[in-house]
Scaffold this motif. Structure first.
Motif, PDB file in Angstrom:
ATOM      1  N   GLU A   1       0.825  -1.209   0.000  1.00 56.99           N
ATOM      2  CA  GLU A   1       0.000   0.000   0.000  1.00 56.99           C
ATOM      3  C   GLU A   1       0.859   1.260   0.000  1.00 56.99           C
ATOM      4  OE1 GLU A   1      -2.746  -0.195   3.261  1.00 56.99           O
ATOM      5  OE2 GLU A   1      -3.663  -2.034   2.508  1.00 56.99           O
TER       6      GLU A   1
ATOM      7  N   MET B   1       0.994   4.137  -2.879  1.00 56.05           N
ATOM      8  CA  MET B   1       0.787   5.543  -2.510  1.00 56.05           C
ATOM      9  C   MET B   1       1.944   6.416  -3.001  1.00 56.05           C
ATOM     10  SD  MET B   1      -0.817   7.940  -1.054  1.00 56.05           S
ATOM     11  CE  MET B   1      -0.547   9.508  -0.287  1.00 56.05           C
TER      12      MET B   1
ATOM     13  N   LEU C   1      -5.079  14.378  -5.130  1.00 58.69           N
ATOM     14  CA  LEU C   1      -5.066  13.198  -4.266  1.00 58.69           C
ATOM     15  C   LEU C   1      -6.479  12.827  -3.820  1.00 58.69           C
ATOM     16  CD1 LEU C   1      -1.871  13.927  -2.156  1.00 58.69           C
ATOM     17  CD2 LEU C   1      -2.232  11.937  -3.620  1.00 58.69           C
TER      18      LEU C   1
ATOM     19  N   TYR D   1      -7.490   9.567  -1.890  1.00 61.18           N
ATOM     20  CA  TYR D   1      -6.638   9.723  -0.715  1.00 61.18           C
ATOM     21  C   TYR D   1      -7.063  10.975   0.045  1.00 61.18           C
ATOM     22  CZ  TYR D   1      -3.578   6.289  -2.871  1.00 61.18           C
ATOM     23  OH  TYR D   1      -3.088   5.151  -3.440  1.00 61.18           O
TER      24      TYR D   1
END
Length: 191
Positions: A117, A121, A179, A184
């Protein structure tokens, strides 16, 4: 033993020079080879590899003779490479790989998922930073990845420090929006 010492001995008597080199570096080479082959090779394999290492050292030294300083680095490099080649040969012929190495640990699943992850990212973040265009992407990368201040960035990009701060602030707002579009939720100050 340094290169100059060995060269003088070699000029006087090549066989004695090779014997002296062998005596001085045998345990060093054996340790390197043993650490690489202990999980898959027999004692004979290890001894054969040690012999191959010294053979390579003598051949490479004779053919080129342009080393400077201590021979330990050269011999260590040749030993590692020769041992790796022997390891690959032994593993290929046996069809199995031993993982009885003390240094090998099997990671737990949560750590693997977390790392995956985090990697996704980071890749997303870099892609979005690059999408900001020049000079905004350069400013963000230099500020947050290289910890440069506004003055240093301004000098590098031929800008005024105030302009760098303003562009950085605007770029961060754009980045936060991008984002969010990617799913996110970034808090202020966390990149």
């Amino acid at each position: 033993m340094t290169d100059n010492e060995y060269r003088k001995m070699y000029d006087m008597n090549p066989r004695n020079a090779q014997t002296a080199l062998f005596d001085e570096y045998l345990s060093y080479v054996y340790a390197i080879v043993y650490n690489k082959l202990r999980s898959c090779g027999s004692r004979e394999d290890i001894e054969e590899c040690v012999g191959d290492v010294f053979s390579s050292v003598f051949i490479s030294y004779d053919s080129n003779g342009s080393f400077n300083g201590d021979l330990r680095g050269l011999i260590g490099t040749i030993a590692k490479r020769t041992a790796i080649q022997m390891y690959r040969k032994l593993v290929r012929h046996s069809g199995t790989v031993n993982i009885e190495n003390d240094e090998v640990e099997i990671a737990d699943t949560e750590c693997i998922e977390e790392n995956a992850e985090r990697s996704i990212m980071k890749n997303t973040l870099l892609r979005l930073i690059n999408s900001l265009g020049q000079p905004d992407s350069d400013i963000i990368i230099q500020k947050y990845y290289y910890n440069m201040n506004s003055k240093e960035i301004a000098d590098k990009l031929s800008m005024h420090p105030t302009s760098v701060r303003m562009r950085c602030s605007r770029a961060l707002k754009k980045l936060k929006k991008l984002l969010a579009e990617e799913g996110y939720d970034m808090k202020e100050g966390n990149i």
